[in-house]
Design an enzyme around this catalytic site. Structure first.
Site, short mmCIF file in Angstrom:
data_model
loop_
_atom_site.label_atom_id
_atom_site.label_comp_id
_atom_site.label_asym_id
_atom_site.label_seq_id
_atom_site.Cartn_x
_atom_site.Cartn_y
_atom_site.Cartn_z
N TRP A 111 0.85 -1.19 0.00
CA TRP A 111 0.00 0.00 0.00
C TRP A 111 0.89 1.25 0.00
CZ3 TRP A 111 -4.71 -0.82 -1.43
CH2 TRP A 111 -5.64 0.21 -1.39
N ASP B 136 0.21 11.19 -0.07
CA ASP B 136 -0.83 12.20 0.07
C ASP B 136 -2.17 11.54 0.40
OD1 ASP B 136 -1.28 11.04 -2.50
OD2 ASP B 136 -2.40 12.82 -3.10
N GLU C 199 -3.39 8.80 -1.66
CA GLU C 199 -2.59 7.58 -1.57
C GLU C 199 -1.77 7.31 -2.82
OE1 GLU C 199 -6.22 4.92 -0.54
OE2 GLU C 199 -4.95 4.89 1.25
N GLU C 200 -1.36 8.34 -3.51
CA GLU C 200 -0.67 8.15 -4.79
C GLU C 200 0.72 8.77 -4.85
OE1 GLU C 200 -3.59 9.73 -7.46
OE2 GLU C 200 -4.58 7.79 -7.67
N GLU D 110 -18.72 6.87 -3.89
CA GLU D 110 -17.52 7.70 -3.87
C GLU D 110 -17.55 8.72 -5.02
OE1 GLU D 110 -13.62 6.03 -5.26
OE2 GLU D 110 -13.06 6.30 -3.16
#
Ligand code: NOJ
Ligand code: NOJ
Length: 551
Positions: free
Chosen positions: A137, A193, A196-197, A404
């Site tokens: 992750w 960030d 998550e990238e 989402e």
């Protein structure tokens, strides 16, 4: 009969506000129930979740969000804690206590980011039974501990004021302090960030860390940070220092609403929602979506459009998000609260492009509540803000469920269903629309230095040109702690946003000779660049850029 433009705009504004009113009243109970359904142990969609843990969404495939993220959970519980402490919903106390104890246990759960004392607090997500998630992750994500501290501090402040200071000092403070100490020790380290990238410095993360440290009174003096080093000469906040994109990102809008302090006026250093920098940035952010979604086609250049995480996003097709579109309205509602309270609006050269949308030809200056410009701006900005809610309303399915995202062409819900954070974002936007704000967190007394002093470090951007195969990634390690002391296991992952250029920005000690190398990892196999080690010497201040090619 001749109708003036102002009269027609007024009628449209009235119609929008009526339909937004009715969406707010039908969606509010649905959002609240949808949010509560996603909290263990008895939430109807949170089967198997431990007491007090928030599932991000019940969706189990494409995407699988049946995990608990510290960021989502803390933002969700901040919403509930505000409802509880304001007296709006006094039934929430048991759930909040469950959240507190579940999160204290997560802190102690060893995970791939480390143990409680070796970096584990930066782990972004856990299994819903509270055990560690051990798959690959984007980790660590250093906004989590700060957001959790902010949520817990708001509950602790209420308990203090309501005769339960023993519980606060003996039970809560040690837990809050762990998160604050983590933030204080790691705030200038690179982080993934909030999307998550990208691994770099990230504005949202820095802003919420600053708020958390301010609120943690005993640590208040430890350091000061500033938003100003993120200011970009094109009139917006640079959302991340890495990633290689335009760096226009909802991260800045979210930073503004989640560090809103109704007592701080329109202060730009703490990036208040009505500050010139936050408004200028908001305009650049909103405008960046005008041409990327077909849903936004044909909309007037000064009217609301649907927005997403950032214009270059391709995740799940790259679509509008409910929570970012609500966040835009919330920033504007927060600004309206402050302008009405202070009885004036200040327009600066920085915020001029924002205000020009609502009053063409307006010039810099202060417009008091007795002026017609003030009423024009308040009315037009209220209509603009309602426009974002109206778009989310239009793309909310008839059962009120909030996923989402919604498809950029058809408007149908996409990606995770019943996203808990979407529901929380609806509730906080609605509450700001009705003029309510969370209590002050002390932003106005924050001593923020005009420039960023980060303990003698300088930001170094490394770019490595490397061709890779699918699944293969480029990492960086080197001779100092910030480069993981030559450890291939914990080497820093570079972003491939500009493939074949891989890059990362790292804060390194100033005036220091540093050796480093890039490595490739593929299927668990590590390949080092050939010798000799690469070398650089950091400057005393400023930044440094290194461009290398794999060898
Ligand atoms: C899953 C993450 O949750 C999301 O933030 C990210 O955009 C996608 N992976 C694609 O990298
Ligand atoms: C993807 C989002 O980018 C990230 O911010 C969020 O934490 C996860 N999904 C879970 O909702």
């Amino acid at each position: 009969m001749r109708l003036s433009v102002a009269y027609v705009l007024g009628l449209i504004g009235f119609a929008v506000s009526q339909s937004v009113d009715s969406y707010v009243s039908s969606e509010s109970p649905i959002a609240k129930a949808g949010l509560l359904a996603n909290i263990g142990p008895s939430g109807s969609k949170a089967n198997g979740a431990k007491a007090g843990l928030v599932i991000a969404s019940p969706s189990t495939s494409n995407p699988n969000y049946l995990y608990t993220w510290t960021r989502d959970s803390s933002l969700v519980f901040k919403t509930l804690i505000d409802q509880f402490t304001s007296g709006a919903d006094t039934s929430l106390r048991g759930l909040i206590d469950d959240f507190f104890s579940a999160e204290s246990q997560l802190q102690q759960t060893s995970n791939p980011s480390g143990t409680v004392s070796t970096g584990g607090l930066g782990e972004p997500k856990f299994n819903i039974d509270g055990t560690a998630f051990t798959g690959p992750w984007g980790r660590p994500q250093r906004d989590g501990p700060a957001l959790r501290a902010t949520a817990l501090i708001s509950y602790a402040n209420w308990l203090q004021a309501n005769g339960n200071s023993t519980f606060v000092s003996s039970e809560m403070w040690p837990i809050i302090k762990l998160d604050l100490d983590y933030v204080a020790a790691n705030w200038n380290q690179a982080t993934f960030d909030l999307w998550e990238e990208i691994q770099s410095s990230s504005f949202f993360t820095t802003a919420v860390q600053h708020r958390a440290l301010r609120e943690g009174a005993t640590l208040a003096a430890a350091l000061g940070q500033t938003a100003s080093s993120y200011w970009n000469s094109n009139n917006y906040i640079t959302a991340n220092t890495g990633g290689g994109r335009s760096r226009i990102d909802a991260n800045t809008v979210l930073a503004s609403i989640h560090t809103f302090d109704p007592a701080a006026g329109c202060d730009a250093v703490t990036f208040q929602p009505c500050s010139d920098k936050a408004l200028a940035s908001l305009k650049v952010y909103v405008d960046s979506f005008r041409s990327v979604y077909s849903l936004n086609g044909g909309v007037a250049v000064n009217a609301a459009v649907t927005t997403g995480r950032y214009p270059e996003d391709v995740y799940m097709g790259g679509n509008p998000w409910y929570l970012t579109t609500f966040a835009v309205s919330e920033q504007l509602y927060d600004a309206l609260i402050v302008w009405k309270k202070q009885g004036s609006i200040e327009v600066t050269s920085t915020s001029l492009p924002f205000f020009n949308q609502f009053s063409s030809g307006i010039t810099a200056g202060t417009y008091s509540s007795s002026s017609s410009t003030f009423s024009t701006l308040i009315g037009a900005i209220q209509t603009f803000a309602d426009g974002f809610v109206a778009l989310n309303a239009k793309y909310t399915p008839s059962n009120g469920g909030l996923a989402e995202q919604y498809d950029k062409s058809s408007g149908s819900p996409v990606s995770a269903v019943d996203l808990t954070w979407s529901y929380a974002s609806a509730l906080t936007a609605f509450s700001a629309r009705s003029g309510d704000s969370s209590p002050s967190w002390g932003a106005s007394t924050a001593k923020v230095p005009a420039t960023c002093s980060n303990g003698g470090t300088v930001a170094v951007t490394f770019t490595e040109n490397a061709t890779t195969q699918l699944g293969e990634n480029i990492y960086l390690t080197g001779s100092v702690a910030a480069l993981q002391n030559w450890s291939p296991d914990t080497a820093l992952l570079l972003s491939s946003a500009d493939y074949p250029n891989w890059s990362i920005t790292v804060n390194l000690p100033a005036s220091t000779a540093v050796q480093y190398k890039f490595i490739r990892k593929f299927n668990g196999q590590v390949t080092w660049e050939s010798d000799p080690n690469r070398q650089l010497t950091t400057p005393a201040t400023g930044t440094l850029t290194e461009n290398d090619t794999w060898r």
